[in-house]
Write a protein that holds these residues in place. Structure first.
Motif, PDB file in Angstrom:
ATOM      1  N   SER A  23      81.314  47.649  26.979  1.00 21.34           N
ATOM      2  CA  SER A  23      82.518  48.139  27.635  1.00 21.34           C
ATOM      3  C   SER A  23      82.737  47.374  28.931  1.00 21.34           C
ATOM      4  CB  SER A  23      82.375  49.629  27.924  1.00 21.34           C
ATOM      5  OG  SER A  23      83.505  50.122  28.604  1.00 21.34           O
ATOM      6  N   VAL A  24      83.943  46.847  29.097  1.00 18.55           N
ATOM      7  CA  VAL A  24      84.289  46.037  30.258  1.00 18.55           C
ATOM      8  C   VAL A  24      85.198  46.831  31.184  1.00 18.55           C
ATOM      9  CG1 VAL A  24      85.273  43.849  31.024  1.00 18.55           C
ATOM     10  CG2 VAL A  24      84.161  44.002  28.778  1.00 18.55           C
ATOM     11  N   SER A  25      84.846  46.910  32.438  1.00 17.25           N
ATOM     12  CA  SER A  25      85.683  47.616  33.407  1.00 17.25           C
ATOM     13  C   SER A  25      85.823  46.782  34.670  1.00 17.25           C
ATOM     14  CB  SER A  25      85.077  48.974  33.749  1.00 17.25           C
ATOM     15  OG  SER A  25      83.805  48.819  34.350  1.00 17.25           O
ATOM     16  N   GLY A  26      86.781  47.155  35.490  1.00 22.79           N
ATOM     17  CA  GLY A  26      87.015  46.424  36.730  1.00 22.79           C
ATOM     18  C   GLY A  26      88.209  45.497  36.590  1.00 22.79           C
ATOM     19  N   ARG A  72      86.103  41.300  19.445  1.00 22.96           N
ATOM     20  CA  ARG A  72      86.585  41.897  20.690  1.00 22.96           C
ATOM     21  C   ARG A  72      87.847  42.696  20.420  1.00 22.96           C
ATOM     22  NH1 ARG A  72      87.056  37.354  24.795  1.00 22.96           N
ATOM     23  NH2 ARG A  72      88.007  38.984  26.081  1.00 22.96           N
ATOM     24  N   GLU A  73      87.999  43.763  21.150  1.00 18.93           N
ATOM     25  CA  GLU A  73      89.181  44.612  21.063  1.00 18.93           C
ATOM     26  C   GLU A  73      89.673  44.795  22.495  1.00 18.93           C
ATOM     27  OE1 GLU A  73      88.488  48.167  18.845  1.00 18.93           O
ATOM     28  OE2 GLU A  73      90.600  48.758  18.854  1.00 18.93           O
ATOM     29  N   ASP A  74      90.529  43.889  22.923  1.00 19.68           N
ATOM     30  CA  ASP A  74      90.940  43.852  24.324  1.00 19.68           C
ATOM     31  C   ASP A  74      91.698  45.116  24.739  1.00 19.68           C
ATOM     32  OD1 ASP A  74      91.543  40.244  24.424  1.00 19.68           O
ATOM     33  OD2 ASP A  74      89.710  41.427  24.643  1.00 19.68           O
ATOM     34  N   SER A  77      89.130  47.117  25.875  1.00 19.98           N
ATOM     35  CA  SER A  77      88.223  46.441  26.809  1.00 19.98           C
ATOM     36  C   SER A  77      86.788  46.504  26.307  1.00 19.98           C
ATOM     37  CB  SER A  77      88.321  47.070  28.212  1.00 19.98           C
ATOM     38  OG  SER A  77      89.615  46.914  28.752  1.00 19.98           O
ATOM     39  N   THR A  78      86.618  46.187  25.046  1.00 19.64           N
ATOM     40  CA  THR A  78      85.306  46.309  24.415  1.00 19.64           C
ATOM     41  C   THR A  78      85.019  45.088  23.546  1.00 19.64           C
ATOM     42  OG1 THR A  78      85.525  48.720  24.382  1.00 19.64           O
ATOM     43  CG2 THR A  78      83.833  47.758  22.977  1.00 19.64           C
TER      44      THR A  78
END
Length: 127
Positions: A23-26, A72-74, A77-78
């Protein structure tokens, strides 16, 4: 800068499957190439798979080709790593990595080309 959090690791029998998630955050705007690495205790961190910012380019380490799939599933954000036909030698801590880049096709293939890392998730494959 972004933060990465891996999940999905665990214990599985040889021949089984696991799906890791990152999981991508920021600050996610601008686009990132993403990768999965793994590291055993006392050994160097090695590349497993990489996906370009656009998702159209991928790279796999030879030992996982045909068994692992990075995607990837932008919108979520994953980034995922689908791992099939797991073997005991796949036992490692798996790390997600990111590098912001202007080139949507750029596919980094070296650890030093990534500048952001998650905390890792343990994958254990029993024989």
């Amino acid at each position: 800068q972004v933060q990465l959090v891996e999940s999905g690791g665990g214990l599985v029998e040889a021949g089984g499957s696991l799906t890791l998630s990152c999981s991508v955050s920021g600050r996610t705007s601008g686009g990132y190439a993403m990768g999965w690495f793994r590291q055993a205790s006392g050994k160097e961190r090695e590349i497993v798979a990489v996906i370009s910012r656009s998702g159209s380019n991928t790279y796999y380490e030879d030992s996982v080709k045909g068994r692992f799939t990075i995607s990837r599933e932008d919108a979520k954000s994953t980034v995922y790593l689908q791992m099939n036909s797991l073997q005991p030698e796949d036992t490692d801590v798996y790390y997600c990595a990111a590098r912001r880049h202007w080139d949507t096709m750029w596919t980094p293939m070296a650890r030093g080309q990534f500048d952001t890392w998650g905390q890792g998730t343990q994958v254990t494959v029993s024989s």
